[in-house]
Design a protein around this motif. Structure first.
Motif: not given
Length: 92
Positions: A28-32, A71-73, A85-92
């Motif tokens: 889902t996250t890396f569909d392309g 973390i895996i993402k 950009n992983l949005g809310h899953s991204d590093k701060q």
């Protein structure tokens, strides 16, 4: 070039559902960016590892346990598409 990810899991430990959940999240996250995510039952007891193109990026025994999907993402992103950009899953 789209990447192949393999999630090797221990069927005796009943980690298929964990592996399937991670596969769904990655697809889902890396569909392309992904060509495939393969679930591979391990013959080694207690094995849970993630590989991208044959390169191991995570091993449960080496890391001392499971990592959160966030973390895996980030680990996957850093290899296959560092600008994503992983949005809310991204590093701060």
């Amino acid at each position: 070039m789209k990447q192949n990810i393999t999630i090797e899991y221990c069927p005796k430990c009943h980690w298929l559902l964990r592996a399937a959940y991670m596969a769904q999240e990655l697809l889902t996250t890396f569909d392309g960016d992904l060509k495939s995510v393969t679930l591979e039952p391990s013959e080694e007891n207690g094995k849970y590892a993630i590989r991208i193109g044959g390169r191991e990026i995570f091993d449960r025994k080496t890391n001392g346990g499971f990592e959160d999907i966030k973390i895996i993402k980030q680990m996957v992103r850093d290899i296959i598409n560092p600008q994503k950009n992983l949005g809310h899953s991204d590093k701060q």
